[in-house]
Design an enzyme around this catalytic site. Structure first.
Site, PDB file in Angstrom:
ATOM      1  N   SER A 113       0.812  -1.216   0.000  1.00 50.24           N
ATOM      2  CA  SER A 113       0.000   0.000   0.000  1.00 50.24           C
ATOM      3  C   SER A 113       0.850   1.273   0.000  1.00 50.24           C
ATOM      4  O   SER A 113       1.612   1.495  -0.920  1.00 50.24           O
ATOM      5  CB  SER A 113      -0.965  -0.053   1.191  1.00 50.24           C
ATOM      6  OG  SER A 113      -1.892   0.983   1.123  1.00 50.24           O
ATOM      7  N   ASP A 254      -2.189   6.294  -3.519  1.00 51.62           N
ATOM      8  CA  ASP A 254      -1.158   5.591  -2.752  1.00 51.62           C
ATOM      9  C   ASP A 254      -0.676   4.401  -3.581  1.00 51.62           C
ATOM     10  O   ASP A 254      -1.116   4.211  -4.726  1.00 51.62           O
ATOM     11  CB  ASP A 254      -1.699   5.160  -1.377  1.00 51.62           C
ATOM     12  CG  ASP A 254      -2.715   4.043  -1.475  1.00 51.62           C
ATOM     13  OD1 ASP A 254      -3.518   4.065  -2.436  1.00 51.62           O
ATOM     14  OD2 ASP A 254      -2.722   3.131  -0.633  1.00 51.62           O
ATOM     15  N   ASP A 256      -1.191   1.278  -3.877  1.00 48.20           N
ATOM     16  CA  ASP A 256      -2.068   0.271  -4.502  1.00 48.20           C
ATOM     17  C   ASP A 256      -3.404   0.871  -4.928  1.00 48.20           C
ATOM     18  O   ASP A 256      -4.328   0.140  -5.296  1.00 48.20           O
ATOM     19  CB  ASP A 256      -2.258  -0.958  -3.601  1.00 48.20           C
ATOM     20  CG  ASP A 256      -3.009  -0.646  -2.312  1.00 48.20           C
ATOM     21  OD1 ASP A 256      -2.999   0.520  -1.875  1.00 48.20           O
ATOM     22  OD2 ASP A 256      -3.606  -1.578  -1.746  1.00 48.20           O
ATOM     23  N   ASP A 258      -6.014   2.248  -3.601  1.00 46.89           N
ATOM     24  CA  ASP A 258      -7.335   2.187  -2.981  1.00 46.89           C
ATOM     25  C   ASP A 258      -7.696   3.552  -2.396  1.00 46.89           C
ATOM     26  O   ASP A 258      -8.833   3.799  -2.045  1.00 46.89           O
ATOM     27  CB  ASP A 258      -7.465   1.056  -1.940  1.00 46.89           C
ATOM     28  CG  ASP A 258      -6.345   1.028  -0.924  1.00 46.89           C
ATOM     29  OD1 ASP A 258      -5.470   1.916  -0.953  1.00 46.89           O
ATOM     30  OD2 ASP A 258      -6.350   0.107  -0.091  1.00 46.89           O
TER      31      ASP A 258
HETATM   32 MG    MG Z   1      -3.621   1.452  -0.049  1.00 47.05          MG
END
Ligand code: MG
Length: 462
Positions: A113, A254, A256, A258
């Protein structure tokens, strides 16, 4: 090795009889490559997960340099346990979650992340596309530690398939929520931070009619432009590009994708509670219903939702709690219109039950394009609050909690997660950190002086 230390820790845990996660944190397991995190551990997670799911499991990864080594270990564990593995390649976590819900029995995302480049980890996804909850994660961990896993025999080992072209389905699913060409002629700058959203967010916005400029737009696990955490300091190039191109706003993700954070048309970083409030307000205005968020979120959400007669429902900290609460409320027949955290992680229940940075970028684009205002003047309509956050290091968190509970017993206290104390014009929250050995203190009020006072009062008790 770290997991062995953690195992000892688990065996010697006193005080509390409730089983706790030891390997996995708030959103998956993470560690530094070559130290706590390595292919051996990931293969064990794959074997354990495979024996729990026994079906078709999709795997994906972000752009970290260690991603392929860990993905290979995950594939190996899953295949050996008898699961068929579908490799979706490099893609955002929410894209994997969407595709798992549509096609597969479970998923594993190799990602750390927002953590720095030397970290990596695993997020485990259930067949409905949500992240695995605590109870199932504890069961998964005990399988990992027990090493009592039956491997499939030669006739039953799994098969590997490459379906990395499925990312197109995720892009289409997002744009299907918006009118065709709703953002025609609007200029937007996207900063995927060399992460997986380089393949999705610019394309989503382009298909909605935006003119898109992309920076840090190539997959690169060395993160040459900025770190995976989209902090205000890391987004100076995004701000400069927004100003230089006359863009309506800039959006960054960020590691990844999300989460999505924004800079306004003047290049200023927008607080994540503020952008959450803007999107929550838009959702409540179109479709009244509940808004779901953790107890650590700013009161601004409650205030904008209440303006449309919408109640705010509070959950423990963590996007998994928010997503699962939204799902269970809907299953009980409630109308839930929006959810999320004050860190740029927003959940759109008409799309899926997880934070989705690409969907957040698209919703903001529609909101700005559909109003006759700039993003900063839309933001000016949101009431302003001051939130102060502090870390308190302590050997005896339970003792500190007891003191606060005693001192504040005449006040309104909520123990959904930690201790949340409410005065008429302010609130404070203390809770143990999910991942590190300290207590987090939050204090908020519309009046900055009052927020300071409340923070000082709690510190004086500790
Ligand atoms: Mg994330």
């Amino acid at each position: 090795m770290q997991q062995e230390n953690k195992q000892t820790e688990m065996m010697t845990m006193k005080n509390d009889n409730k089983p706790k996660k030891v390997l996995f944190g708030t959103n998956g397991v993470r560690g530094i490559i070559g130290e706590g995190m390595n292919p051996e551990l990931v293969m064990k997670i794959g074997l354990a997960l495979g024996s729990m799911i026994q079906g078709r499991v999709a795997i994906g990864r972000d752009t970290r340099t260690s991603g392929e080594a860990l993905a290979a270990a995950m594939r190996s564990g899953l295949l050996a346990s008898g699961c068929d593995v579908i490799d979706l390649g490099i893609l955002p976590t929410p894209a994997l979650q969407y595709l798992v819900r549509e096609h597969y029995d479970g998923g594993a995302m190799i990602t750390a992340s927002h953590n720095p480049p030397d970290y990596n980890g695993v997020k485990v996804i259930e067949g409905d596309g949500t992240e695995m909850d605590d109870t199932r994660t504890i069961a998964l961990e005990s399988l990992i530690f027990s090493e009592d896993i039956t491997m499939a025999d030669w006739k039953n080992v799994g098969k590997l398939t490459d379906e990395s072209d499925r990312i197109e389905e995720y892009i289409r699913a997002i744009i299907s929520h918006f009118p065709t060409d709703c953002c025609r002629n609007m200029i937007v700058v996207v900063d995927p931070g060399s992460g997986p959203a380089a393949a999705t967010t610019p394309e989503i916005l382009r298909r909605m009619g935006c003119t898109v400029h992309t920076i840090n737009g190539r997959f690169d696990g060395t993160f040459p432009g900025r770190l995976p955490e989209p902090s205000p300091e890391g987004l100076s190039l995004l701000s400069e590009t927004v100003i230089a191109t006359g863009a309506a706003f800039g959006v960054a993700h960020d590691g990844d994708a999300d989460r999505a954070v924004f800079v306004d048309e003047t290049g200023s970083f927008m607080n994540e509670n503020l952008t959450f409030a803007m999107l929550a307000r838009a959702a409540c205005a179109t479709h009244p219903g509940m808004v779901v968020t953790p107890v650590s979120t700013s009161d601004v959400i409650r205030e904008v939702a209440a303006g449309y007669g919408c109640p705010t429902i509070y959950t423990p900290v963590g996007s998994i709690s928010v997503a699962r609460t939204m799902l269970s409320l809907i299953q009980k027949g409630e109308t839930v219109v929006f959810g999320g955290e004050g860190n740029g992680g927003q959940i759109f229940p008409n799309h899926q039950f997880c934070r989705d940075g690409g969907m957040t970028a698209a919703a903001m684009a529609e909101l700005v394009a559909g109003s006759a205002q700039s993003i900063s003047s839309l933001a000016d309509e949101i009431p302003s609050y001051t939130m102060i956050k502090e870390k308190i290091y302590s050997d005896d968190p339970e003792g500190l909690f007891l003191k606060v509970r005693r001192a504040c017993q005449s006040l309104e206290i909520d123990e959904t997660d930690g201790i949340h104390i409410r005065w008429g014009d302010a609130w404070a929250l203390i809770r143990p950190s999910g991942t590190e050995p300290f207590i987090r203190l939050y204090a908020e009020s519309r009046d900055p002086k009052r927020a300071e006072e409340v923070k000082d009062y709690i510190l004086s008790l500790l």
